[in-house]
Design a protein around this motif. Structure first.
Motif, PDB file in Angstrom:
ATOM      1  N   MET A 190      54.012  55.008  24.288  1.00  0.00           N
ATOM      2  CA  MET A 190      55.068  55.666  23.525  1.00  0.00           C
ATOM      3  C   MET A 190      54.901  57.163  23.741  1.00  0.00           C
ATOM      4  SD  MET A 190      57.488  55.330  21.166  1.00  0.00           S
ATOM      5  CE  MET A 190      58.370  56.459  20.081  1.00  0.00           C
ATOM      6  N   PHE A 191      55.900  57.800  24.278  1.00  0.00           N
ATOM      7  CA  PHE A 191      55.889  59.259  24.312  1.00  0.00           C
ATOM      8  C   PHE A 191      57.179  59.733  23.666  1.00  0.00           C
ATOM      9  CE2 PHE A 191      56.361  63.532  25.711  1.00  0.00           C
ATOM     10  CZ  PHE A 191      55.069  64.027  25.629  1.00  0.00           C
ATOM     11  N   GLU A 192      57.032  60.223  22.461  1.00  0.00           N
ATOM     12  CA  GLU A 192      58.200  60.551  21.667  1.00  0.00           C
ATOM     13  C   GLU A 192      58.556  62.024  21.829  1.00  0.00           C
ATOM     14  OE1 GLU A 192      57.596  59.716  17.574  1.00  0.00           O
ATOM     15  OE2 GLU A 192      59.605  60.348  16.988  1.00  0.00           O
ATOM     16  N   ALA A 193      59.838  62.284  21.980  1.00  0.00           N
ATOM     17  CA  ALA A 193      60.305  63.667  22.017  1.00  0.00           C
ATOM     18  C   ALA A 193      60.388  64.159  20.571  1.00  0.00           C
ATOM     19  CB  ALA A 193      61.671  63.755  22.691  1.00  0.00           C
ATOM     20  N   GLY A 194      59.368  64.889  20.154  1.00  0.00           N
ATOM     21  CA  GLY A 194      59.327  65.394  18.778  1.00  0.00           C
ATOM     22  C   GLY A 194      59.404  64.262  17.783  1.00  0.00           C
ATOM     23  N   ASN A 195      60.171  64.455  16.734  1.00  0.00           N
ATOM     24  CA  ASN A 195      60.358  63.393  15.744  1.00  0.00           C
ATOM     25  C   ASN A 195      61.704  62.701  15.914  1.00  0.00           C
ATOM     26  OD1 ASN A 195      57.920  63.727  14.445  1.00  0.00           O
ATOM     27  ND2 ASN A 195      58.708  65.424  13.230  1.00  0.00           N
ATOM     28  N   THR A 196      62.207  62.694  17.134  1.00  0.00           N
ATOM     29  CA  THR A 196      63.537  62.140  17.360  1.00  0.00           C
ATOM     30  C   THR A 196      63.530  60.614  17.354  1.00  0.00           C
ATOM     31  OG1 THR A 196      63.177  62.185  19.734  1.00  0.00           O
ATOM     32  CG2 THR A 196      64.245  64.110  18.772  1.00  0.00           C
ATOM     33  N   ASN A 199      61.632  57.341  22.589  1.00  0.00           N
ATOM     34  CA  ASN A 199      60.514  57.159  23.515  1.00  0.00           C
ATOM     35  C   ASN A 199      61.034  57.417  24.926  1.00  0.00           C
ATOM     36  OD1 ASN A 199      58.376  56.376  25.071  1.00  0.00           O
ATOM     37  ND2 ASN A 199      58.381  54.240  24.398  1.00  0.00           N
ATOM     38  N   VAL A 200      60.548  58.482  25.533  1.00  0.00           N
ATOM     39  CA  VAL A 200      61.108  58.848  26.838  1.00  0.00           C
ATOM     40  C   VAL A 200      60.821  57.787  27.899  1.00  0.00           C
ATOM     41  CG1 VAL A 200      61.039  61.321  26.381  1.00  0.00           C
ATOM     42  CG2 VAL A 200      59.091  60.230  27.479  1.00  0.00           C
ATOM     43  N   TYR A 201      59.792  56.991  27.671  1.00  0.00           N
ATOM     44  CA  TYR A 201      59.494  55.954  28.664  1.00  0.00           C
ATOM     45  C   TYR A 201      60.514  54.810  28.620  1.00  0.00           C
ATOM     46  CZ  TYR A 201      55.102  58.170  29.819  1.00  0.00           C
ATOM     47  OH  TYR A 201      54.162  59.056  30.251  1.00  0.00           O
ATOM     48  N   ASP A 202      61.388  54.833  27.624  1.00  0.00           N
ATOM     49  CA  ASP A 202      62.460  53.845  27.634  1.00  0.00           C
ATOM     50  C   ASP A 202      63.452  54.130  28.760  1.00  0.00           C
ATOM     51  OD1 ASP A 202      61.382  52.553  25.544  1.00  0.00           O
ATOM     52  OD2 ASP A 202      62.761  53.316  24.024  1.00  0.00           O
ATOM     53  N   ASP A 205      59.987  55.301  34.147  1.00  0.00           N
ATOM     54  CA  ASP A 205      58.584  54.897  34.174  1.00  0.00           C
ATOM     55  C   ASP A 205      57.652  56.097  34.257  1.00  0.00           C
ATOM     56  OD1 ASP A 205      58.934  52.226  33.911  1.00  0.00           O
ATOM     57  OD2 ASP A 205      58.887  51.789  36.041  1.00  0.00           O
ATOM     58  N   TYR A 206      58.161  57.180  34.831  1.00  0.00           N
ATOM     59  CA  TYR A 206      57.305  58.316  35.074  1.00  0.00           C
ATOM     60  C   TYR A 206      57.756  59.519  34.238  1.00  0.00           C
ATOM     61  CZ  TYR A 206      55.725  55.708  39.132  1.00  0.00           C
ATOM     62  OH  TYR A 206      55.214  54.741  39.953  1.00  0.00           O
ATOM     63  N   ARG A 207      56.796  60.221  33.677  1.00  0.00           N
ATOM     64  CA  ARG A 207      57.103  61.455  32.948  1.00  0.00           C
ATOM     65  C   ARG A 207      56.506  62.620  33.741  1.00  0.00           C
ATOM     66  NH1 ARG A 207      54.223  64.149  29.136  1.00  0.00           N
ATOM     67  NH2 ARG A 207      52.770  62.429  28.863  1.00  0.00           N
ATOM     68  N   VAL A 208      57.305  63.664  33.884  1.00  0.00           N
ATOM     69  CA  VAL A 208      56.856  64.802  34.676  1.00  0.00           C
ATOM     70  C   VAL A 208      55.808  65.595  33.892  1.00  0.00           C
ATOM     71  CG1 VAL A 208      57.554  66.943  35.794  1.00  0.00           C
ATOM     72  CG2 VAL A 208      59.056  64.952  35.868  1.00  0.00           C
ATOM     73  N   GLY A 209      54.676  65.832  34.529  1.00  0.00           N
ATOM     74  CA  GLY A 209      53.626  66.609  33.884  1.00  0.00           C
ATOM     75  C   GLY A 209      53.369  67.928  34.593  1.00  0.00           C
ATOM     76  N   GLY A 210      54.049  68.154  35.686  1.00  0.00           N
ATOM     77  CA  GLY A 210      53.866  69.397  36.416  1.00  0.00           C
ATOM     78  C   GLY A 210      54.769  69.384  37.637  1.00  0.00           C
TER      79      GLY A 210
END
Lengths: 262, 186
Positions: A190-196, A199-202, A205-210
């Motif tokens: 679960m990677f939530e954008a703030g308290n919205t 879950n961005v992983y919905d 599959d990949y979240r940019v970290g750099g």
């Protein structure tokens, strides 16, 4: 509640946040070291050129491959990870990056972003920007497929008319779609954008970290820590009112989205 | 040895797991525990507790990708337990300083919460941290998770000590406001 409860509560902070926090500044220190080495090498190069000129040997500009503060690399598709001069790994790649991607949930992809789409949503008075895009893979290291297309997501938020949060790369991807992307692969997390509640992983599959873009000299510049102004995203997304219901009921790429295709 | 290989040793119930963990992270864990307890023997005991915890829990929940932080949590938790049981005058200077700073956020001094409440509080701190700038996150985590001294944090992040203190002060104020806004009784 007392202060010890806060200290115990810190144990439950996301590993991702702790990792980022503990690694913060290392890249800058590494840049400092690299910069120092560059100055030393430049001085040597100047000395060598000077000696050559003194000896009346002709020296072409192309013979001098070291440039101050930048690391020329071969951006050819077949071998983007190698230096054009020596064929060796780029200095920061061989150390920092190899450590980074050695972790199972990281991937480094050299590729081109397209179908870039951003939406915004507000929670607790903070505006969040969620950007999804596809990456056509040119080269990859670990975790990601060797070829084909993957879907990635990154988030920004607006704090007092400045875009911040991490990573802050949405606009740069628009301007420099072919780049190195450092990605987190944690599709079951679960990677939530703030308290919205989102879950961005919905959505990917990949979240940019750099993100590393090539500058005009062919050097790779890390932009993960860059702060963009609020104006950067104006016109980049529409004003569709988004909420959890929207995300639950609509395809992310339909109806309300502003699309930018490269 | 690679972290995943060490985890594999734990899963295989191979006692080399402890030796490899100690060789790779023993020094780091000792520093974290020592920062909290201020006592060498206690710190050593906390690190050993962490190894035992890891031995018991890794096979069922392997910390792939975050072994170091996982072990740090265990050692730190054991050290906090040791420290909390002590009388105030026997606590280390670092932890005394840190708890005094955090009283700016929470000041009623009531009894310890349950683990569940700590988890809930942790979630709030987590959400709070996500909204902070990377530099502010780095200072906060280094100080209140890794219990580093202000001087060390300043050196590692290239800040003046006054700047570091200023960031910590602002973060504590913001955290207090955030916890209050979430209905936490502080």
């Amino acid at each position: 509640m007392n202060s010890y409860d806060i200290l115990y509560g810190m144990e439950y902070v996301d590993t991702d946040i702790i990792n980022k926090a503990l690694n913060y500044g290392k890249k800058r220190r590494m840049y400092g070291i690299i910069k120092g080495l560059s100055v030393a090498c430049l001085a040597v190069a100047v000395l060598v050129v000077g000696i050559n000129v003194q000896n009346t040997l002709s020296v072409k500009n192309s013979d001098i491959t070291m440039r101050f503060g930048v690391f020329p690399v071969n951006t050819a598709i077949e071998n983007p990870f190698k230096s054009e001069s020596s064929g060796a790994d780029i200095p920061w790649f061989s150390t920092y990056m190899s450590n980074l991607i050695n972790k199972d949930n990281k991937a480094l992809v050299y590729g081109t972003a397209y179908n870039i789409q951003t939406v915004k949503t507000t929670s607790d008075g903070i505006t969040w920007y969620i950007t999804v895009f596809d990456i056509i893979i040119i080269r990859t290291i670990k975790t990601a497929p060797e070829s084909g297309t993957i879907k990635a997501v990154c988030i920004n938020y607006d704090e007092s008319q400045r875009l911040s949060g991490y990573p802050q790369v949405s606009m740069d991807i628009l301007n420099n779609p072919t780049a190195f992307f450092v990605l987190y692969y944690e599709p079951n997390e679960m990677f939530e954008a703030g308290n919205t509640g989102i879950n961005v992983y919905d959505y990917a599959d990949y979240r940019v970290g750099g993100y590393y873009k090539a500058d005009k000299n062919g050097a790779w510049i890390y932009t993960g820590d860059v702060y963009f102004t609020f104006d950067d995203l104006k016109g980049f997304c529409n004003n569709a009112p988004l909420d959890e219901e929207f995300f639950a009921s609509e395809s992310f790429s339909e109806k309300y989205l502003t699309s930018n295709t490269h | 040895m690679d972290d995943n290989e060490i985890i594999g040793l734990y899963i295989a119930r191979d006692e080399k797991a402890i030796a490899e963990t100690s060789a790779k992270y023993g020094g780091y864990l000792k520093t974290v525990a020592l920062n909290v307890t201020g006592d060498d023997a206690d710190a050593e005991e906390c690190v050993n507790d962490a190894y035992i915890q890891a031995w018991n829990s890794i096979p069922s929940d392997p910390p792939y990708g975050y072994l170091k932080i996982y072990l740090c949590r265990l050692a730190r938790h054991a050290a906090l337990d040791v420290c909390r049981k002590r009388s105030a005058d026997k606590r280390s200077a670092v932890i005394t300083g840190i708890t005094e700073e955090l009283e700016q956020c929470v000041s009623d001094g009531s009894d310890a919460q349950t683990e569940l409440e700590s988890r809930e509080l942790g979630k709030l701190i987590n959400a709070f941290l996500k909204k902070q700038k990377p530099l502010y996150q780095a200072v906060f985590i280094r100080r209140y998770f890794q219990t580093e001294s202000v001087a060390d944090i300043s050196k590692k992040l290239g800040l003046s000590q006054s700047k570091t203190k200023s960031i910590m002060f602002r973060m504590r104020n913001k955290l207090k406001e955030y916890l209050e806004s979430e209905g936490y009784n502080i």
